[in-house]
Design a protein around this motif. Structure first.
Motif, PDB file in Angstrom:
ATOM      1  N   ASP A 327      37.279  47.555  31.084  1.00 36.57           N
ATOM      2  CA  ASP A 327      36.597  48.082  29.906  1.00 36.57           C
ATOM      3  C   ASP A 327      35.891  49.398  30.193  1.00 36.57           C
ATOM      4  N   ASP A 328      36.216  50.028  31.341  1.00 39.91           N
ATOM      5  CA  ASP A 328      35.608  51.297  31.767  1.00 39.91           C
ATOM      6  C   ASP A 328      34.119  51.179  32.056  1.00 39.91           C
ATOM      7  N   LEU A 329      33.633  49.959  32.242  1.00 35.73           N
ATOM      8  CA  LEU A 329      32.252  49.726  32.646  1.00 35.73           C
ATOM      9  C   LEU A 329      32.273  48.921  33.941  1.00 35.73           C
ATOM     10  N   GLU A 330      31.423  49.301  34.882  1.00 39.52           N
ATOM     11  CA  GLU A 330      31.419  48.634  36.191  1.00 39.52           C
ATOM     12  C   GLU A 330      30.588  47.359  36.152  1.00 39.52           C
ATOM     13  N   GLU A 331      31.129  46.314  36.755  1.00 38.52           N
ATOM     14  CA  GLU A 331      30.427  45.043  36.903  1.00 38.52           C
ATOM     15  C   GLU A 331      30.074  44.844  38.375  1.00 38.52           C
ATOM     16  N   GLU A 332      29.019  44.044  38.613  1.00 36.85           N
ATOM     17  CA  GLU A 332      28.593  43.774  39.977  1.00 36.85           C
ATOM     18  C   GLU A 332      29.528  42.755  40.625  1.00 36.85           C
ATOM     19  N   THR A 333      29.943  43.030  41.847  1.00 36.78           N
ATOM     20  CA  THR A 333      30.827  42.133  42.584  1.00 36.78           C
ATOM     21  C   THR A 333      30.267  41.891  43.979  1.00 36.78           C
ATOM     22  N   LEU A 334      30.762  40.843  44.613  1.00 38.46           N
ATOM     23  CA  LEU A 334      30.416  40.527  46.000  1.00 38.46           C
ATOM     24  C   LEU A 334      31.712  40.362  46.780  1.00 38.46           C
ATOM     25  N   THR A 335      31.887  41.197  47.792  1.00 40.52           N
ATOM     26  CA  THR A 335      33.080  41.165  48.624  1.00 40.52           C
ATOM     27  C   THR A 335      32.661  40.934  50.064  1.00 40.52           C
ATOM     28  N   THR A 336      33.293  39.984  50.744  1.00 43.74           N
ATOM     29  CA  THR A 336      33.014  39.684  52.146  1.00 43.74           C
ATOM     30  C   THR A 336      34.253  39.989  52.966  1.00 43.74           C
ATOM     31  N   VAL A 337      34.106  40.880  53.947  1.00 43.67           N
ATOM     32  CA  VAL A 337      35.223  41.266  54.810  1.00 43.67           C
ATOM     33  C   VAL A 337      34.809  41.110  56.263  1.00 43.67           C
ATOM     34  N   CYS A 338      35.800  41.060  57.122  1.00 42.75           N
ATOM     35  CA  CYS A 338      35.565  41.041  58.564  1.00 42.75           C
ATOM     36  C   CYS A 338      35.347  42.474  59.018  1.00 42.75           C
ATOM     37  N   ALA A 339      34.236  42.748  59.711  1.00 42.82           N
ATOM     38  CA  ALA A 339      33.878  44.123  60.056  1.00 42.82           C
ATOM     39  C   ALA A 339      34.909  44.763  60.978  1.00 42.82           C
ATOM     40  N   GLU A 340      35.394  44.008  61.959  1.00 45.17           N
ATOM     41  CA  GLU A 340      36.326  44.590  62.917  1.00 45.17           C
ATOM     42  C   GLU A 340      37.722  44.726  62.330  1.00 45.17           C
ATOM     43  N   LYS A 341      38.056  43.880  61.368  1.00 46.25           N
ATOM     44  CA  LYS A 341      39.376  43.934  60.739  1.00 46.25           C
ATOM     45  C   LYS A 341      39.198  43.736  59.240  1.00 46.25           C
ATOM     46  N   PRO A 342      38.878  44.813  58.500  1.00 45.19           N
ATOM     47  CA  PRO A 342      38.575  44.683  57.065  1.00 45.19           C
ATOM     48  C   PRO A 342      39.726  44.152  56.233  1.00 45.19           C
ATOM     49  N   SER A 343      40.952  44.116  56.777  1.00 47.73           N
ATOM     50  CA  SER A 343      42.063  43.555  56.013  1.00 47.73           C
ATOM     51  C   SER A 343      41.882  42.062  55.779  1.00 47.73           C
ATOM     52  N   ILE A 344      41.000  41.415  56.574  1.00 50.20           N
ATOM     53  CA  ILE A 344      40.693  39.998  56.373  1.00 50.20           C
ATOM     54  C   ILE A 344      39.551  39.905  55.363  1.00 50.20           C
ATOM     55  N   VAL A 345      39.872  39.469  54.163  1.00 56.73           N
ATOM     56  CA  VAL A 345      38.894  39.382  53.071  1.00 56.73           C
ATOM     57  C   VAL A 345      38.602  37.913  52.797  1.00 56.73           C
ATOM     58  N   PHE A 346      37.347  37.520  52.908  1.00 57.71           N
ATOM     59  CA  PHE A 346      36.971  36.112  52.713  1.00 57.71           C
ATOM     60  C   PHE A 346      36.666  35.792  51.253  1.00 57.71           C
ATOM     61  N   ARG A 347      36.254  36.788  50.493  1.00 57.79           N
ATOM     62  CA  ARG A 347      36.037  36.536  49.068  1.00 57.79           C
ATOM     63  C   ARG A 347      35.892  37.870  48.337  1.00 57.79           C
ATOM     64  N   VAL A 348      36.335  37.873  47.092  1.00 62.64           N
ATOM     65  CA  VAL A 348      36.100  38.972  46.150  1.00 62.64           C
ATOM     66  C   VAL A 348      35.760  38.312  44.830  1.00 62.64           C
ATOM     67  N   LYS A 349      34.473  38.328  44.477  1.00 62.08           N
ATOM     68  CA  LYS A 349      34.037  37.603  43.286  1.00 62.08           C
ATOM     69  C   LYS A 349      33.033  38.443  42.503  1.00 62.08           C
ATOM     70  N   ARG A 350      32.992  38.191  41.221  1.00 64.13           N
ATOM     71  CA  ARG A 350      31.917  38.777  40.415  1.00 64.13           C
ATOM     72  C   ARG A 350      30.592  38.158  40.848  1.00 64.13           C
ATOM     73  N   LEU A 351      29.541  38.950  40.803  1.00 69.33           N
ATOM     74  CA  LEU A 351      28.263  38.509  41.361  1.00 69.33           C
ATOM     75  C   LEU A 351      27.709  37.297  40.631  1.00 69.33           C
ATOM     76  N   GLU A 352      27.908  37.226  39.324  1.00 77.14           N
ATOM     77  CA  GLU A 352      27.366  36.087  38.568  1.00 77.14           C
ATOM     78  C   GLU A 352      28.106  34.796  38.896  1.00 77.14           C
ATOM     79  N   ALA A 353      29.288  34.898  39.521  1.00 78.05           N
ATOM     80  CA  ALA A 353      29.987  33.694  39.952  1.00 78.05           C
ATOM     81  C   ALA A 353      29.379  33.123  41.220  1.00 78.05           C
ATOM     82  N   VAL A 354      28.613  33.939  41.951  1.00 76.16           N
ATOM     83  CA  VAL A 354      27.949  33.499  43.183  1.00 76.16           C
ATOM     84  C   VAL A 354      26.479  33.201  42.918  1.00 76.16           C
ATOM     85  N   PHE A 355      25.815  34.096  42.200  1.00 72.15           N
ATOM     86  CA  PHE A 355      24.409  33.912  41.818  1.00 72.15           C
ATOM     87  C   PHE A 355      24.352  33.892  40.292  1.00 72.15           C
ATOM     88  N   ARG A 356      23.857  32.796  39.755  1.00 69.87           N
ATOM     89  CA  ARG A 356      23.875  32.626  38.313  1.00 69.87           C
ATOM     90  C   ARG A 356      23.133  33.747  37.596  1.00 69.87           C
TER      91      ARG A 356
END
Length: 459
Positions: A327-356
């Protein structure tokens, strides 16, 4: 040109933002060991005006920090109850008082805020900036239960008795192995369960594993600022910052538990192999090692590799804005990656899905803010010049007394002395041919100026 939300784009942005933030605050990080040494009263070694000259520290900086620290703690925590509510009408007075008491108990007992707040305030005083993270802490442990039945009991009946259900709701009872103890899989009330069955001469023993919740409550934790990636021009309110990146470390067991709880997404077999390979590498080079090593030096407790201690994997939590729904508006997200190998992604979620509440779980504390900068000034940095002057004046006065008590002079070899340096001892006369050939220096020992100057500084 709207950015597309996805794992590949997210992991690239998080790693690039982390590297940029470290570069922005490089000089700030280099100064942190210096401010820590100032608070601890640790001075640099010196060999001027001579080796062994006075090198004491006048505790100006720690005196100021340790005077402010308890005052700030008392101002925040002394109110009883710690949370105050104002009733909107007389009938709400009782309810407001009960809520105050409940919240006071939660802050003092359930969250146990005081130790975390103590470290946060001390960090703010010494480093200028402190950050607290407020999350929900869910911890579980695996327990093994053993159930005994008559030897002739069918396995499906044993399962029904263990889970207190009818035989009709038990599905897919399958014997997986026939090596004692046998492994059986079943579906009970829609949930997959695994059991281990063994037969003894008198009983049928069924072993079941279960997860027990040992903590399910809010948690407030102090976060070392060197483990945070924050834009240097971010405002004090981290909700308004473009992004926040939190670096932390988990063992492989902790990662697997988060996957089981649904906090992290499951990985492919190949990705799990990559994670296990990273477990023993120690992670990438730590660009924030300076402050951490200084803390270890101050306490005398060095980080060592202990036999049997699990290795930890470095992770990055990226609180980053993305246009998720197009919708051309940015939403807050939470992404967790491995620092040494960022190709390993543990989660990509909208922030309200993690914190109500949909808010970033960080609160920043700044002692002496600097305009247009997130990084503020701490007490050691403000008192740096004053601390140096106190130390110089004090050590010069000690050195002046040393010179007065240990005179020195010059002589020519024909005076009867050997042609090398001679020690001078009090209470002894040295035989010479001509006393006029010896000249003793008599330095002044007038220290009143330094005492007046030091008193003026304290004032």
């Amino acid at each position: 040109n709207r950015r597309t939300f996805g794992r590949a784009t997210a992991r690239q942005a998080i790693k690039e933002a982390w590297d940029d933030d470290q570069l922005d605050r490089h000089e700030w990080l280099l100064d942190q060991p210096r401010w820590l040494r100032a608070y601890q009263g640790r001075v640099e070694s010196k060999d001027v005006p001579w080796t062994g000259a006075s090198n004491l520290n006048v505790p100006v900086t720690p005196t100021v920090v340790d005077a402010l620290h308890p005052r700030l703690m008392a101002g925040l925590l002394n109110p009883d109850p710690i949370v105050g509510l104002k009733p909107r009408e007389p009938s709400d007075a009782t309810r407001a008082e009960q809520t105050e008491r409940f919240l006071d108990w939660a802050v003092r007992e359930e969250i146990d805020l005081f130790p975390t707040l103590d470290r946060t305030i001390l960090s703010m005083l010494t480093q200028g900036v402190a950050v607290m993270k407020v999350t929900w802490d869910l911890r579980t442990r695996s327990l093994l239960d053993t159930h005994e039945f008559p030897l002739t009991t069918p396995v499906d009946q044993a399962i029904a008795a263990i889970y207190q259900t009818d035989l009709q709701v038990i599905e897919a009872v399958t014997r997986v192995t026939d090596t004692p103890p046998d492994q059986w899989d079943a579906v009970v009330k829609g949930q997959h369960v695994t059991l281990h069955v063994e037969s003894t001469p008198t009983h049928l023993r069924v072993h079941t594993e279960r997860e027990e919740v040992i903590r399910d409550a809010p948690r407030a934790e102090w976060v070392a600022v060197e483990d945070l990636g924050i834009p240097s021009d971010a405002p004090t309110d981290l909700q308004e910052a473009h992004h926040v990146i939190h670096r932390y470390y988990l063992t492989l067991d902790q990662i697997r538990r988060k996957v089981r709880l649904g906090i992290f997404d499951d990985l492919t077999e190949e990705q799990w192999q990559d994670v296990e390979a990273l477990e023993g590498t120690g992670g990438p080079d730590d660009e924030t090692a300076g402050p951490k090593e200084e803390k270890q030096t101050i306490t005398g407790a060095q980080v060592t590799d202990r036999q049997g201690e699990p290795e930890r994997i470095e992770l990055l939590d990226g609180y980053y804005p993305w246009d998720v729904n197009g919708d051309d508006l940015e939403e807050e997200t939470l992404t967790t990656v491995c620092a040494e190998k960022p190709s390993i992604v543990f989660r990509v979620k909208r922030l309200e899905a993690v914190f109500r509440h949909g808010q970033r779980p960080f609160i920043a504390w700044q002692l002496f803010p600097v305009p247009d900068s997130f990084w503020a000034l701490g007490v050691p940095q403000i008192l740096d010049g004053l601390q140096t002057e106190f130390n110089v004046i004090h050590n010069q006065r000690i050195d002046a007394g040393t010179l007065a008590n240990t005179p020195y002079g010059w002589y020519v070899p024909s005076a009867g002395y050997a042609a090398e340096k001679q020690p001078i001892e009090p209470g002894f006369l040295q035989p010479v041919d001509d006393i006029n050939s010896i000249k003793m220096a008599q330095p002044a020992n007038w220290t009143a100026w330094s005492e007046r100057e030091e008193a003026a500084l304290w004032g």
